[in-house]
Scaffold this active site. Structure first.
Site, mmCIF file in Angstrom:
data_model
loop_
_atom_site.group_PDB
_atom_site.id
_atom_site.type_symbol
_atom_site.label_atom_id
_atom_site.label_comp_id
_atom_site.label_asym_id
_atom_site.label_seq_id
_atom_site.Cartn_x
_atom_site.Cartn_y
_atom_site.Cartn_z
ATOM 1 N N ASP A 31 15.505 24.737 54.664
ATOM 2 C CA ASP A 31 15.246 26.097 54.356
ATOM 3 C C ASP A 31 13.610 26.484 54.638
ATOM 4 O O ASP A 31 13.203 27.503 54.793
ATOM 5 C CB ASP A 31 15.377 26.059 52.611
ATOM 6 C CG ASP A 31 16.819 25.918 52.415
ATOM 7 O OD1 ASP A 31 17.561 26.046 53.394
ATOM 8 O OD2 ASP A 31 17.165 26.142 51.154
ATOM 9 N N SER A 80 46.224 50.796 48.888
ATOM 10 C CA SER A 80 46.506 49.239 48.226
ATOM 11 C C SER A 80 47.764 48.573 48.783
ATOM 12 O O SER A 80 48.451 49.135 49.366
ATOM 13 C CB SER A 80 46.296 49.446 46.529
ATOM 14 O OG SER A 80 47.390 50.341 46.356
ATOM 15 N N LEU A 81 47.765 47.319 48.188
ATOM 16 C CA LEU A 81 49.097 46.656 48.664
ATOM 17 C C LEU A 81 50.242 46.706 47.363
ATOM 18 O O LEU A 81 49.505 46.714 46.116
ATOM 19 C CB LEU A 81 48.628 45.221 49.150
ATOM 20 C CG LEU A 81 47.695 45.033 50.141
ATOM 21 C CD1 LEU A 81 47.323 43.743 50.192
ATOM 22 C CD2 LEU A 81 48.562 45.449 51.434
ATOM 23 N N GLU A 111 47.537 35.289 54.504
ATOM 24 C CA GLU A 111 46.046 35.118 54.298
ATOM 25 C C GLU A 111 45.709 35.017 52.640
ATOM 26 O O GLU A 111 46.722 35.399 51.729
ATOM 27 C CB GLU A 111 45.375 36.211 54.992
ATOM 28 C CG GLU A 111 45.888 37.402 54.792
ATOM 29 C CD GLU A 111 45.152 38.534 55.964
ATOM 30 O OE1 GLU A 111 44.257 39.125 55.497
ATOM 31 O OE2 GLU A 111 45.420 38.333 57.160
ATOM 32 N N LYS A 113 44.243 36.563 49.360
ATOM 33 C CA LYS A 113 44.060 37.706 48.539
ATOM 34 C C LYS A 113 42.696 37.250 47.955
ATOM 35 O O LYS A 113 42.980 36.747 46.807
ATOM 36 C CB LYS A 113 45.058 38.344 47.851
ATOM 37 C CG LYS A 113 44.893 39.464 47.308
ATOM 38 C CD LYS A 113 46.003 39.914 46.519
ATOM 39 C CE LYS A 113 45.888 41.555 46.081
ATOM 40 N NZ LYS A 113 44.677 41.862 45.244
ATOM 41 N N ASP A 115 39.767 38.088 45.340
ATOM 42 C CA ASP A 115 39.592 38.664 44.085
ATOM 43 C C ASP A 115 38.010 39.431 44.029
ATOM 44 O O ASP A 115 37.223 38.747 43.278
ATOM 45 C CB ASP A 115 40.037 38.137 42.836
ATOM 46 C CG ASP A 115 40.143 38.940 41.751
ATOM 47 O OD1 ASP A 115 40.121 39.979 41.787
ATOM 48 O OD2 ASP A 115 40.099 38.418 40.565
ATOM 49 N N GLU A 171 36.349 42.110 51.823
ATOM 50 C CA GLU A 171 36.138 41.876 50.152
ATOM 51 C C GLU A 171 34.907 41.332 50.179
ATOM 52 O O GLU A 171 34.481 40.421 50.822
ATOM 53 C CB GLU A 171 37.230 40.850 49.764
ATOM 54 C CG GLU A 171 37.485 41.083 48.423
ATOM 55 C CD GLU A 171 38.457 42.504 48.113
ATOM 56 O OE1 GLU A 171 39.003 43.122 48.837
ATOM 57 O OE2 GLU A 171 38.804 42.164 46.839
ATOM 58 N N TYR A 224 40.516 43.134 58.088
ATOM 59 C CA TYR A 224 41.508 44.176 58.633
ATOM 60 C C TYR A 224 40.584 45.018 59.420
ATOM 61 O O TYR A 224 39.440 45.497 59.212
ATOM 62 C CB TYR A 224 41.679 45.228 57.393
ATOM 63 C CG TYR A 224 42.648 46.362 57.707
ATOM 64 C CD1 TYR A 224 43.545 46.030 58.705
ATOM 65 C CD2 TYR A 224 42.856 47.232 57.006
ATOM 66 C CE1 TYR A 224 44.932 46.910 59.138
ATOM 67 C CE2 TYR A 224 43.880 48.345 57.112
ATOM 68 C CZ TYR A 224 44.709 48.098 58.004
ATOM 69 O OH TYR A 224 45.489 48.928 58.736
ATOM 70 N N LYS A 310 51.236 37.885 43.925
ATOM 71 C CA LYS A 310 50.077 37.325 43.025
ATOM 72 C C LYS A 310 50.310 36.081 42.299
ATOM 73 O O LYS A 310 51.429 35.918 41.985
ATOM 74 C CB LYS A 310 49.924 38.565 41.979
ATOM 75 C CG LYS A 310 49.677 39.799 42.490
ATOM 76 C CD LYS A 310 48.209 40.243 42.670
ATOM 77 C CE LYS A 310 47.695 40.655 41.090
ATOM 78 N NZ LYS A 310 46.452 41.203 41.167
ATOM 79 N N CYS A 405 28.395 35.648 5.219
ATOM 80 C CA CYS A 405 28.050 34.651 6.442
ATOM 81 C C CYS A 405 28.888 33.133 6.104
ATOM 82 O O CYS A 405 28.789 33.046 4.823
ATOM 83 C CB CYS A 405 26.424 34.165 6.467
ATOM 84 S SG CYS A 405 26.293 32.748 7.586
ATOM 85 N N CYS A 408 25.926 30.375 4.894
ATOM 86 C CA CYS A 408 24.894 30.556 3.735
ATOM 87 C C CYS A 408 25.455 31.667 2.752
ATOM 88 O O CYS A 408 24.713 31.990 1.956
ATOM 89 C CB CYS A 408 23.658 30.695 4.421
ATOM 90 S SG CYS A 408 23.422 32.537 5.071
ATOM 91 N N CYS A 423 23.900 37.459 10.591
ATOM 92 C CA CYS A 423 23.650 36.918 9.345
ATOM 93 C C CYS A 423 22.250 36.945 9.560
ATOM 94 O O CYS A 423 21.400 36.464 10.168
ATOM 95 C CB CYS A 423 23.911 35.439 9.124
ATOM 96 S SG CYS A 423 23.057 34.714 7.872
ATOM 97 N N CYS A 429 19.476 29.902 6.739
ATOM 98 C CA CYS A 429 21.042 29.831 7.288
ATOM 99 C C CYS A 429 20.906 28.461 8.272
ATOM 100 O O CYS A 429 20.342 28.475 9.126
ATOM 101 C CB CYS A 429 21.302 30.868 8.038
ATOM 102 S SG CYS A 429 23.059 30.848 8.484
HETATM 103 S S1 IVH Z 1 44.601 44.261 53.635
HETATM 104 C C1 IVH Z 1 46.597 48.351 53.909
HETATM 105 N N1 IVH Z 1 43.995 41.653 53.127
HETATM 106 O O1 IVH Z 1 43.649 43.800 47.936
HETATM 107 C C2 IVH Z 1 46.076 47.084 53.585
HETATM 108 N N2 IVH Z 1 43.731 43.349 51.429
HETATM 109 O O2 IVH Z 1 45.844 45.670 46.727
HETATM 110 C C3 IVH Z 1 44.777 46.813 53.512
HETATM 111 N N3 IVH Z 1 42.343 42.406 49.330
HETATM 112 O O3 IVH Z 1 42.488 46.984 48.140
HETATM 113 C C4 IVH Z 1 44.384 45.423 52.533
HETATM 114 N N4 IVH Z 1 42.393 40.480 50.176
HETATM 115 O O4 IVH Z 1 40.727 45.026 48.189
HETATM 116 C C5 IVH Z 1 44.161 42.937 52.433
HETATM 117 N N5 IVH Z 1 43.376 39.454 52.702
HETATM 118 C C6 IVH Z 1 43.506 40.753 52.316
HETATM 119 C C7 IVH Z 1 42.976 40.979 51.008
HETATM 120 C C8 IVH Z 1 43.113 42.288 50.544
HETATM 121 C C9 IVH Z 1 42.099 41.288 49.013
HETATM 122 C C10 IVH Z 1 42.269 43.491 48.377
HETATM 123 C C11 IVH Z 1 41.826 44.707 48.998
HETATM 124 C C12 IVH Z 1 42.854 45.615 48.588
HETATM 125 C C13 IVH Z 1 43.701 45.259 47.684
HETATM 126 C C14 IVH Z 1 45.282 45.555 47.826
#
Ligand code: IVH
Length: 667
Positions: A31, A80-81, A111, A113, A115, A171, A224, A310, A405, A408, A423, A429
């Site tokens: 560093d 979304s998925l 892969e 997911k 968060d 993400e 993606y 999930k 409290c 006390c 308190c 206290c």
């Molecule tokens: S693919 C059309 N791959 O999950 C597909 N999404 O409910 C586009 N996420 O909004 C998403 N890991 O924020 C994809 N390996 C992954 C992911 C992923 C997390 C999130 C992403 C998306 C949500 C889908």
């Protein structure tokens, strides 16, 4: 070598080290060495503004100029998925794909997911041009300035073969270690904690101040790739290519063909994910071939070619036996659920926080209820719901918050704008008294490490200590055991208490436990006022003029020193020899070299932070002002100083000093 060449070479070298460190997790240099190269580049860039480049590694420090986000439409909607929660639903997805592709051979890419929060990055000619949040899927916030500070996101791509124009999605995450460190800091400053790394990442990315983002150590995984001329028909293959361009792509990806292999992947990562540095909440299954993806198409909300599985949030069901109430050092009362012990995520849980009266009310808890406890992204277990169907004649009454409290007996109060009940009996206290003593002896305060919460409790019950000044009156014969056999450890205790009188003044200010005065504010106050006498008599106006001291801290300081008990306590500490002023050495870093000067600090710095420069200005007698006027003595300018400011300074003939020039001036 030409300066220009030298600058370019340093930028390239630093980019490579950034990549090694943040993307590959495999630094090649220390560093220290990295900082040295960075400083060198910074100096050259400062001396040669004609070679300015917004993509230079020196520019990743962000800016503290406020920004408002503009809304940008996504080129392709961010869908979304759909979620699945068990293997049966995964099998149904697999069969739907099979049927949709009419028996064609297909591969599935498995892969993690992640968060965090999704981001769309646009690259043109190998450069990052825009970063947009998901928003409502159709349009999101332009957060480019913030994203540019995330070190693992390439500003310029490596290698070759990338399309002229493409989008990559992924993400943004806050790694567990950064999340825990951030919350610890916030706790010390008595700021509200982030519930999980996702909220912390989201709060950070939406910050209006990109230098905050730069400090918070965010991470990003890309998953993606979209565009017209992307390299391959395979999703997996495209991401491997993206990795070679410098993106962080998870190595936990796997191409499989059978349902059995999908299950194996799920089972493996359900446990293994606990060893990952970032939060994950499931896995994602995607049909690998883009051509097959097109054939399968989309529903209104999500692709038919992908699905999320999930992970079960780690949740347990157990009986609520009682709600007890904990009183902290500040007097804040926290409700705690006491439950039948239950196994959850590898530990036995029997207590869970209920946070505050409002949250407790929302849950509508009855004593004897069967409750659900979860340990999701959060570290402390929490009650997420009640099994109301399990209520019967034996179920007890509704759990009520208290009005007095529990320690006390004082009537509790609620301050405007705060969720907690307090308190107010801070002088008598017991947990407040013990809490203050524990804070006083803690490592970052007076560091009296021979004492701990148990000894404090013991001495308090034996009537030896009532406040922190009493510590200095403790004698060996009082604590060496009934038969005097613990003389050695007793001597150690007395010695380490006596040694604490050498602890510097700024830590003494922190150790007093003035509400809202954390480590940093204590340092600022100590350095500004230099002596306890001056701090004691500070007015609200004086306090409010100090950088980094807002009205909450300022009012709390005034309140503290208006209290006679506190003043007596400080007097006794003084008599015991506790430091009540900055030392000679500390004073020598202060001067009046800038006395009477009004200074504007503007732009982005690399040798010290902006706050550090502001503190230096004060240490040397100068005054920080925010806007340029004819009264401004000079501008301390970093990179990216706004053009309007620059023009104004030039027009008024106000000198502009660089970081190095400023440091020389106060040397
Ligand atoms: S693919 C059309 N791959 O999950 C597909 N999404 O409910 C586009 N996420 O909004 C998403 N890991 O924020 C994809 N390996 C992954 C992911 C992923 C997390 C999130 C992403 C998306 C949500 C889908």
């Amino acid at each position: 070598m030409e300066v220009k060449e030298q600058i370019e070479q340093l930028r390239k070298e630093l980019d490579r080290h950034n990549y090694n460190y943040y993307v590959l997790n495999a630094p090649e240099i220390s560093d220290h060495e990295f900082d040295r190269l960075m400083r060198k580049l910074q100096e050259l860039e400062e001396a040669h503004p004609e070679y300015y480049d917004p993509d230079s590694p020196t520019q990743r420090v962000g800016s503290d100029l406020n920004q408002d986000f503009t809304q940008v439409a996504h080129r392709y909607p961010m869908l979304s998925l759909s979620n699945t929660y068990n293997k049966q639903e995964v099998a149904e997805f697999y069969e739907r794909v099979q049927a949709g592709l009419k028996g064609e051979h297909f591969e599935i890419c498995c892969e993690m997911k992640y968060d965090g929060l999704s981001i769309s990055l646009i690259y043109e000619h190998g450069r990052l041009v825009r970063a947009v949040t998901r928003g409502d899927g159709i349009q999101g916030d332009d957060v480019t300035e913030n994203v540019r500070t995330i070190r693992c996101i390439p500003l310029r791509l490596r290698g070759n073969g990338y399309p002229e124009n493409f989008e990559i999605r992924g993400e943004i995450l806050m790694p567990w270690v950064s999340f825990e460190a951030l919350n610890k800091e916030r706790e010390e400053r008595e700021e509200p904690l982030f519930a999980n790394p996702r909220n912390a990442a989201s709060g950070t990315l939406k910050s209006k101040n990109s230098s905050v983002v730069a400090q918070r150590k965010l991470d990003a995984y890309l998953y993606y790739l979209l565009g017209n001329d992307i390299p391959s028909d395979g999703h997996y293959e495209n991401l491997q290519a993206a990795r070679s361009w410098g993106f962080k792509v998870s190595t936990a990806m796997k191409k499989v063909t059978t349902l059995e292999e999908i299950y194996q992947y799920i089972d493996y990562w359900d446990t293994e994910r606990k060893n990952l540095p970032v939060a994950t909440d499931g896995i994602v299954l995607k049909v690998n071939s883009l051509q097959q993806q097109r054939a399968l198409g989309y529903t209104a909300k999500s692709p038919r070619w992908a699905i999320a599985y999930k992970f079960q949030a780690e949740r347990a069901r157990t009986r609520l036996n009682a709600v007890t109430f904990q009183v902290g050092r500040t007097g804040a009362v926290t409700p705690v659920a006491n439950m039948d012990p239950v196994q959850l995520a590898g530990t036995i849980v029997k207590r869970a926080t209920l946070h505050n009266a409002d949250i407790m009310e929302q849950l509508d808890l009855h004593i004897g209820d069967m409750v659900y406890v979860e340990k999701g992204g959060e570290i402390i277990p929490k009650i997420v719901g009640v099994d109301k169907d399990a209520r019967n004649a034996q179920t007890g009454p509704k759990a009520q918050f208290i009005t007095y409290c529990p320690e006390c007996g004082e009537k509790l109060v609620r301050y405007e704008g705060e969720a907690a009940w307090y308190c107010p009996n801070d002088t008598a206290c017991p947990p407040q008294i013990k809490g203050r003593i524990e804070h006083y002896i803690s490592r970052k305060a007076m560091n009296i490490d021979s004492l701990g919460p148990e000894t404090v409790d013991d001495y308090y019950h034996r009537g030896l200590i009532h406040d922190v000044a009493d510590l200095y009156d403790i004698r060996v014969d009082q604590i060496n055991g009934e038969d005097g056999t613990r003389e050695k450890s007793a001597q150690k205790v007395v010695r380490s208490i006596a040694d604490s009188t050498k602890v510097p003044f700024e830590r003494v200010v922190f150790a007093l436990g003035i509400r809202f005065v954390g480590e940093i504010a204590a340092k600022t106050l100590a350095r500004h006022f230099k002596t306890m006498e001056a701090l004691k008599t500070a007015t609200l106006e004086e306090l409010l003029q100090i950088n980094g001291i807002g009205s909450v801290i300022a009012e709390s300081v005034i309140r503290y020193f208006h209290n006679g008990t506190n003043l007596q306590l400080i007097q006794r500490l003084k008599e015991h020899g506790v430091q009540m002023a900055l030392s000679e050495e500390e004073l020598s870093t202060h001067s009046d070299k800038l006395s009477g000067q009004s200074i504007v600090v503007s732009g982005v710095f690399s040798l010290h932070s902006r706050d550090e420069y502001k503190a230096m200005i004060e240490q040397h007698g100068g005054k920080n002002v925010s806007s340029i006027s004819s009264k401004t003595s000079f501008v301390l300018a970093g990179a990216n100083m706004g053009p309007a400011k620059l023009e104004k300074a030039n027009k008024l003939g106000i000198p502009i000093l660089s970081e190095t020039e400023f440091l020389k001036k106060i040397e």
